[in-house]
Motif scaffolding. Structure first.
Motif, PDB file in Angstrom:
ATOM      1  N   TYR B  19       0.856  -1.196   0.000  1.00 31.91           N
ATOM      2  CA  TYR B  19       0.000   0.000   0.000  1.00 31.91           C
ATOM      3  C   TYR B  19       0.877   1.225   0.000  1.00 31.91           C
ATOM      4  CZ  TYR B  19      -3.810  -3.148   1.228  1.00 31.91           C
ATOM      5  OH  TYR B  19      -4.726  -4.157   1.221  1.00 31.91           O
ATOM      6  N   ARG B  20       0.472   2.189  -0.779  1.00 33.28           N
ATOM      7  CA  ARG B  20       1.211   3.448  -0.817  1.00 33.28           C
ATOM      8  C   ARG B  20       0.519   4.418   0.126  1.00 33.28           C
ATOM      9  NH1 ARG B  20       4.869   4.808  -4.489  1.00 33.28           N
ATOM     10  NH2 ARG B  20       4.292   3.032  -5.783  1.00 33.28           N
ATOM     11  N   LEU B  21       1.270   4.919   1.082  1.00 31.61           N
ATOM     12  CA  LEU B  21       0.713   5.899   2.017  1.00 31.61           C
ATOM     13  C   LEU B  21       1.574   7.148   1.923  1.00 31.61           C
ATOM     14  CD1 LEU B  21       0.196   3.480   5.012  1.00 31.61           C
ATOM     15  CD2 LEU B  21      -1.625   4.537   3.676  1.00 31.61           C
ATOM     16  N   GLY B  22       1.147   8.103   1.137  1.00 31.95           N
ATOM     17  CA  GLY B  22       1.956   9.290   0.916  1.00 31.95           C
ATOM     18  C   GLY B  22       3.230   8.884   0.193  1.00 31.95           C
ATOM     19  N   ASN B  23       4.372   9.171   0.820  1.00 27.08           N
ATOM     20  CA  ASN B  23       5.643   8.819   0.193  1.00 27.08           C
ATOM     21  C   ASN B  23       6.112   7.422   0.578  1.00 27.08           C
ATOM     22  OD1 ASN B  23       5.903  11.193  -1.217  1.00 27.08           O
ATOM     23  ND2 ASN B  23       6.885  12.254   0.510  1.00 27.08           N
ATOM     24  N   ASN B  24       5.489   6.873   1.612  1.00 26.38           N
ATOM     25  CA  ASN B  24       5.921   5.559   2.085  1.00 26.38           C
ATOM     26  C   ASN B  24       5.178   4.455   1.354  1.00 26.38           C
ATOM     27  OD1 ASN B  24       7.267   7.143   3.836  1.00 26.38           O
ATOM     28  ND2 ASN B  24       6.030   6.605   5.634  1.00 26.38           N
ATOM     29  N   VAL B  25       5.892   3.365   1.135  1.00 26.60           N
ATOM     30  CA  VAL B  25       5.236   2.185   0.588  1.00 26.60           C
ATOM     31  C   VAL B  25       5.276   1.113   1.666  1.00 26.60           C
ATOM     32  CG1 VAL B  25       5.244   0.442  -1.220  1.00 26.60           C
ATOM     33  CG2 VAL B  25       5.927   2.789  -1.735  1.00 26.60           C
ATOM     34  N   LEU B  26       4.095   0.588   1.990  1.00 32.44           N
ATOM     35  CA  LEU B  26       3.996  -0.430   3.029  1.00 32.44           C
ATOM     36  C   LEU B  26       3.888  -1.793   2.342  1.00 32.44           C
ATOM     37  CD1 LEU B  26       3.580  -0.944   6.107  1.00 32.44           C
ATOM     38  CD2 LEU B  26       1.133  -0.771   5.657  1.00 32.44           C
ATOM     39  N   HIS B  27       4.949  -2.584   2.456  1.00 32.43           N
ATOM     40  CA  HIS B  27       4.933  -3.914   1.822  1.00 32.43           C
ATOM     41  C   HIS B  27       4.277  -4.886   2.776  1.00 32.43           C
ATOM     42  CE1 HIS B  27       7.417  -2.676  -1.531  1.00 32.43           C
ATOM     43  NE2 HIS B  27       8.108  -1.948  -0.663  1.00 32.43           N
ATOM     44  N   VAL B  28       3.021  -5.196   2.528  1.00 33.94           N
ATOM     45  CA  VAL B  28       2.265  -6.048   3.447  1.00 33.94           C
ATOM     46  C   VAL B  28       2.541  -7.519   3.132  1.00 33.94           C
ATOM     47  CG1 VAL B  28      -0.016  -6.644   4.319  1.00 33.94           C
ATOM     48  CG2 VAL B  28       0.510  -4.285   3.695  1.00 33.94           C
ATOM     49  N   LEU B  29       2.357  -7.884   1.886  1.00 35.26           N
ATOM     50  CA  LEU B  29       2.633  -9.269   1.478  1.00 35.26           C
ATOM     51  C   LEU B  29       3.850  -9.235   0.545  1.00 35.26           C
ATOM     52  CD1 LEU B  29      -1.004 -10.563   0.790  1.00 35.26           C
ATOM     53  CD2 LEU B  29       0.300 -10.614   2.925  1.00 35.26           C
ATOM     54  N   ARG B  30       4.861 -10.047   0.886  1.00 37.03           N
ATOM     55  CA  ARG B  30       6.118  -9.956   0.131  1.00 37.03           C
ATOM     56  C   ARG B  30       6.409 -11.228  -0.665  1.00 37.03           C
ATOM     57  NH1 ARG B  30       9.852  -6.376   3.091  1.00 37.03           N
ATOM     58  NH2 ARG B  30       8.611  -5.274   4.653  1.00 37.03           N
ATOM     59  N   GLY B  31       5.426 -12.036  -0.917  1.00 38.04           N
ATOM     60  CA  GLY B  31       5.670 -13.282  -1.650  1.00 38.04           C
ATOM     61  C   GLY B  31       5.065 -14.437  -0.882  1.00 38.04           C
ATOM     62  N   VAL B  32       3.753 -14.520  -0.918  1.00 39.11           N
ATOM     63  CA  VAL B  32       3.052 -15.547  -0.147  1.00 39.11           C
ATOM     64  C   VAL B  32       2.809 -16.766  -1.041  1.00 39.11           C
ATOM     65  CG1 VAL B  32       0.886 -16.127   1.010  1.00 39.11           C
ATOM     66  CG2 VAL B  32       1.949 -13.880   1.380  1.00 39.11           C
ATOM     67  N   ASP B  33       3.159 -17.939  -0.530  1.00 39.49           N
ATOM     68  CA  ASP B  33       2.890 -19.192  -1.242  1.00 39.49           C
ATOM     69  C   ASP B  33       2.006 -20.053  -0.362  1.00 39.49           C
ATOM     70  OD1 ASP B  33       4.781 -18.640  -3.415  1.00 39.49           O
ATOM     71  OD2 ASP B  33       6.298 -18.847  -1.824  1.00 39.49           O
ATOM     72  N   LEU B  34       0.981 -20.646  -0.973  1.00 40.15           N
ATOM     73  CA  LEU B  34       0.103 -21.528  -0.189  1.00 40.15           C
ATOM     74  C   LEU B  34      -0.632 -22.455  -1.151  1.00 40.15           C
ATOM     75  CD1 LEU B  34      -1.219 -22.204   2.617  1.00 40.15           C
ATOM     76  CD2 LEU B  34      -3.032 -20.607   1.965  1.00 40.15           C
ATOM     77  N   ILE B  35      -0.712 -23.707  -0.773  1.00 40.74           N
ATOM     78  CA  ILE B  35      -1.510 -24.652  -1.563  1.00 40.74           C
ATOM     79  C   ILE B  35      -2.495 -25.329  -0.631  1.00 40.74           C
ATOM     80  CG2 ILE B  35      -1.452 -26.822  -2.846  1.00 40.74           C
ATOM     81  CD1 ILE B  35       1.150 -25.918  -4.093  1.00 40.74           C
ATOM     82  N   LEU B  36      -3.796 -25.296  -1.016  1.00 38.08           N
ATOM     83  CA  LEU B  36      -4.820 -25.993  -0.240  1.00 38.08           C
ATOM     84  C   LEU B  36      -5.453 -27.053  -1.126  1.00 38.08           C
ATOM     85  CD1 LEU B  36      -6.813 -23.321   1.798  1.00 38.08           C
ATOM     86  CD2 LEU B  36      -4.921 -24.766   2.527  1.00 38.08           C
ATOM     87  N   LYS B  37      -5.486 -28.267  -0.600  1.00 33.21           N
ATOM     88  CA  LYS B  37      -6.163 -29.336  -1.348  1.00 33.21           C
ATOM     89  C   LYS B  37      -7.671 -29.156  -1.197  1.00 33.21           C
ATOM     90  CE  LYS B  37      -2.699 -32.970  -0.880  1.00 33.21           C
ATOM     91  NZ  LYS B  37      -2.033 -32.592   0.409  1.00 33.21           N
ATOM     92  N   THR B  38      -8.407 -29.672  -2.161  1.00 37.00           N
ATOM     93  CA  THR B  38      -9.866 -29.625  -2.090  1.00 37.00           C
ATOM     94  C   THR B  38     -10.330 -30.302  -0.804  1.00 37.00           C
ATOM     95  OG1 THR B  38     -10.010 -29.684  -4.476  1.00 37.00           O
ATOM     96  CG2 THR B  38     -11.997 -30.294  -3.262  1.00 37.00           C
ATOM     97  N   GLY B  39     -11.170 -29.576  -0.041  1.00 39.25           N
ATOM     98  CA  GLY B  39     -11.683 -30.136   1.208  1.00 39.25           C
ATOM     99  C   GLY B  39     -10.796 -29.877   2.403  1.00 39.25           C
ATOM    100  N   GLU B  40      -9.711 -29.156   2.189  1.00 38.13           N
ATOM    101  CA  GLU B  40      -8.799 -28.897   3.300  1.00 38.13           C
ATOM    102  C   GLU B  40      -9.279 -27.696   4.110  1.00 38.13           C
ATOM    103  OE1 GLU B  40      -4.017 -29.727   3.557  1.00 38.13           O
ATOM    104  OE2 GLU B  40      -4.794 -28.536   1.891  1.00 38.13           O
ATOM    105  N   TRP B  41      -8.946 -27.710   5.401  1.00 36.32           N
ATOM    106  CA  TRP B  41      -9.305 -26.605   6.305  1.00 36.32           C
ATOM    107  C   TRP B  41      -8.003 -26.044   6.837  1.00 36.32           C
ATOM    108  CZ3 TRP B  41     -13.540 -27.124  10.653  1.00 36.32           C
ATOM    109  CH2 TRP B  41     -13.612 -25.920  11.389  1.00 36.32           C
ATOM    110  N   CYS B  42      -7.758 -24.769   6.536  1.00 38.98           N
ATOM    111  CA  CYS B  42      -6.476 -24.171   6.907  1.00 38.98           C
ATOM    112  C   CYS B  42      -6.700 -22.955   7.799  1.00 38.98           C
ATOM    113  CB  CYS B  42      -5.722 -23.751   5.642  1.00 38.98           C
ATOM    114  SG  CYS B  42      -4.202 -22.842   5.976  1.00 38.98           S
ATOM    115  N   CYS B  43      -5.987 -22.896   8.891  1.00 43.14           N
ATOM    116  CA  CYS B  43      -6.053 -21.726   9.762  1.00 43.14           C
ATOM    117  C   CYS B  43      -4.843 -20.851   9.533  1.00 43.14           C
ATOM    118  CB  CYS B  43      -6.074 -22.152  11.231  1.00 43.14           C
ATOM    119  SG  CYS B  43      -7.727 -22.540  11.809  1.00 43.14           S
TER     120      CYS B  43
END
Ligand SMILES: Nc1ncnc2c1ncn2[C@@H]1O[C@H](COP(=O)(O)OP(=O)(O)OP(=O)(O)O)[C@@H](O)[C@H]1O
Ligand SMILES: [Mg+2]
Lengths: 422, 229
Positions: B19-43
């Motif tokens: 997110y860009r907030l004025g002059n600052n850039v807030l890097h919230v997600l920097r490269g998220v990897d996730l795999i969920l199988k069908t029917g899986e429950w992930c917290c």
């Protein structure tokens, strides 16, 4: 669209709570605008109708004249009108100078010269008589009660008519440019008339100018040959729907003759009335416009209040178009309900207008339509379906357009941000 | 609707969002990897402000990523336009929020029916499915009630019915028990369990702060410094 209308309805009238005050206020705004528009236009139409019927009552439905000369054989023209399906009467119309008493002159008078029978049949002169008789034997006239008051005369009194034509015959230009008494004029004397009757048509401009004389007297005064006329007055079965008749007559008349309908002769007055009505519409539609602005205002507030809800709608799959329609539909619904209620109220007001006015005049002890100024004692009104439709449609359009800005604002909200909105 | 039968319901790779907030850039997600199988429950766990909601919004096509891919049932959703994204959310995603987010002007039944309508169901079909799901979450006798006439737990159950009314591929829940006491919270979680038992293909991605809930899940991940661990 049903889903959007349903949501719009729920936003306007939240379930199980009393109908939202904001919604009621918006609807009342539109309603009042529509009511005022409808009542004012109906009264103006009624007034115009009254004016027209007064005009038709005292005038021929159409007049035929030659563009240049008097009509020497009016019976031919009368026959043409009759063949086309109308009735007609030859008339001698001329301004005259009326001398009443010693050296008092009235220059405003117009003389209608016609047969007693024609005057009675077409203008209903007999019914309009207030004193004396319609007895246009030689050197007799019927004047209006307005003239009788003006001149201080009554039935049996005498008047002197000066013919403008004969006065101009009094003098002539000499070949050398000077002016001299002409030989013809030497014998000129005004004609003496006796007042046989006094009429009142109840129409100010007519009553203040027109008096009636016999056809032969009139011809003599205006210096027309016996049997000639200045114009032929015509009447059809329906003054308000005579286009076809007038067209038929125009086709059969010899060249040089002009047919002028009563609408054409009163074009200026009728034009003013029409313009006035249109102007009233444009002025009063501003009430509805203001109501539409207030709708825009409340909807903008509502978009801010419902930011999170709008985010939620989008999260569960509402498209931008659906969100737009939900808010537009609110303006539309307010417009429909408001103008529906407004036209109903307008109809009620018009229906009970005279009872209401009578009550007002009773309470205030004031005569609302003094007889001297108005020739009606009830407020005229005529609801024209087309006018009402136009008012209702314009109002609905204005309300819908008023909702456009808030609707677009709602549609443009970013769903993720809207959901975080506190 | 035919349910996806491929092995993986959700495949997230290299997901970035700042997110860009004025002059600052807030890097919230920097490269998220996730795999969920069908029917899986992930917290998903993570500190406040670590980007959990942002991640969920991206997976639910409420926001667009700056980089990376999101595949749901094999379909890349990172480039969808506003309109197609809305259609996609209506039919394939169910959202459950911490504060329920039921429309206060509508009854419980209408709230759920509305979601079914957005999913493309006809009016009678939408009503029928809404009643069925509200019965499944134990609110059959509260259909005509408005949200503010229900307890927090009941509202959340209604919201879950709404999320499932279009038989979505993915159920995204953002701290669904955050506003509830622990007993009611556990009831809600057990409801998730029951619903998944009824439909074993239901894939659940759930954000929570409550470590005890990990016991119900097939898998737990933690968002730290813009990446999942
Ligand atoms: N639209 C936005 N504009 C600017 N910054 C944002 C926006 N949305 C989120 N952020 C910032 O991104 C960061 C991550 O926010 P996010 O809501 O994803 O965190 P979270 O892990 O869900 O936190 P919490 O547990 O408190 O809900 C926060 O610092 C937040 O301020
Ligand atoms: Mg969050």
């Amino acid at each position: 669209m049903l889903t959007e209308l349903f949501l719009a309805g729920r936003y306007l009238i939240p379930r199980r709570s009393a109908v939202s005050l904001i919604t009621v206020t918006s609807i009342v705004g539109v309603m009042l605008g529509v009511t005022v528009l409808m009542v004012v236009l109906a009264v103006m139409t009624g007034f115009t109708d009254l004016m027209k019927s007064k005009l038709v009552e005292t005038q021929a439905h159409f007049q035929i004249r030659h563009y240049r000369y008097a009509i020497s054989d009016p019976s031919q023209i009368v026959a043409a009108v009759r063949n086309a399906g109308g009735t007609a009467a030859p008339v001698i119309q001329s301004g005259i100078l009326v001398q009443y008493g010693n050296n008092r002159l009235d220059t405003r008078v117009v003389m209608f010269g016609a047969s007693e029978r024609d005057l009675d049949r077409h203008l209903g002169l007999g019914k309009k008589l207030v004193r004396g008789k319609v007895d246009l034997k030689k050197r007799h006239v019927v004047i209006s009660s307005a003239m009788a008051d003006r001149w201080g005369l009554t039935v049996g009194d005498k008047l002197l008519f000066h013919s403008a034509q004969k006065l101009t015959d009094l003098v002539e230009f000499r070949p050398d440019g000077g002016v001299a008494l002409s030989k013809k004029g030497a014998a000129y004397l005004p004609t003496e008339f006796t007042i046989a009757g006094i009429y009142s048509m109840g129409k100010y401009d007519f009553d203040s100018t027109v008096l009636f004389a016999g056809a032969d007297d009139a011809a003599e005064l205006v210096d027309l040959p016996w049997g000639a006329a200045t114009s032929v007055f015509g009447w059809g079965p329906d003054a308000f729907n005579q286009k076809a008749l007038v067209e038929r007559i125009r086709k059969t008349l010899p060249p040089g003759y002009i047919v002028a309908t009563w609408e054409e002769s009163n074009r200026r007055l009728l034009g003013v009335l029409a313009v006035e009505k249109r102007m009233m519409f444009f002025l009063l539609i501003f009430i509805v416009l203001v109501a539409a602005f207030s709708i825009a205002n409340t909807l903008i507030t509502s978009v801010y209040q419902k930011t999170r809800e709008i985010g939620l709608l989008k999260a569960i799959g509402a498209t931008d178009g659906m969100v737009t329609r939900v808010f537009i539909a609110q303006g539309f619904l307010i417009g429909v309900i408001g103008s529906g209620a407004g036209s109903l109220l307008g109809w009620l007001v018009i229906f009970f207008r005279n009872d209401a006015l009578r009550l007002v005049s009773k309470w205030t002890h004031m005569e609302l339509f003094p007889k001297e100024f108005y020739y009606f004692n009830e407020l005229p009104a005529h609801i024209v379906a087309g006018d009402v439709l136009f008012i209702v449609i314009s109002s609905i359009v204005l309300c819908t357009v008023g909702a456009l800005l808030p609707a677009l604002r709602a549609a443009s909200l970013d769903p993720a941000r809207a959901l975080r909105y506190e | 609707m035919m349910k996806n039968t491929t092995e993986n319901m959700l495949e997230v790779a290299g997901l970035k969002r700042s997110y860009r907030l004025g002059n600052n850039v807030l890097h919230v997600l920097r490269g998220v990897d996730l795999i969920l199988k069908t029917g899986e429950w992930c917290c998903v766990f993570g500190a406040s402000g670590s980007g959990k909601t942002t991640f969920l919004n991206l997976v639910g096509a409420l926001e667009k990523p700056d980089g990376g891919t999101i595949r749901i049932a094999g379909e890349d959703i990172s480039g969808l336009g506003r309109r197609t994204a809305a259609r996609f959310r209506a039919r394939r995603i169910g959202f459950v929020f911490q504060n329920y987010q039921l429309l206060p002007e509508l009854s419980i039944l209408e709230n759920v029916t509305l979601a079914a309508r957005f999913g493309g169901a006809s009016i009678p079909e939408a009503g029928r499915r809404a009643k069925e799901l509200l019965a499944a979450v134990g609110l059959a006798d509260r259909l005509r009630h408005r949200p503010n006439e229900l307890s927090g737990g009941e509202q959340q159950r209604a919201a879950i019915a709404r999320a499932l009314v279009n038989s979505p591929d993915l159920l995204l829940a953002d701290e669904p028990t955050g506003n509830l006491d622990s007993k009611t919270g556990e009831e809600v979680i057990r409801l998730f369990g029951k619903l998944r038992a009824d439909d074993p293909t239901l894939t659940i991605l759930m954000i929570t702060h409550n470590r005890d809930l990990a016991a119900f899940a097939d898998k737990t991940v933690e968002l730290v410094d813009g990446r999942l661990k």
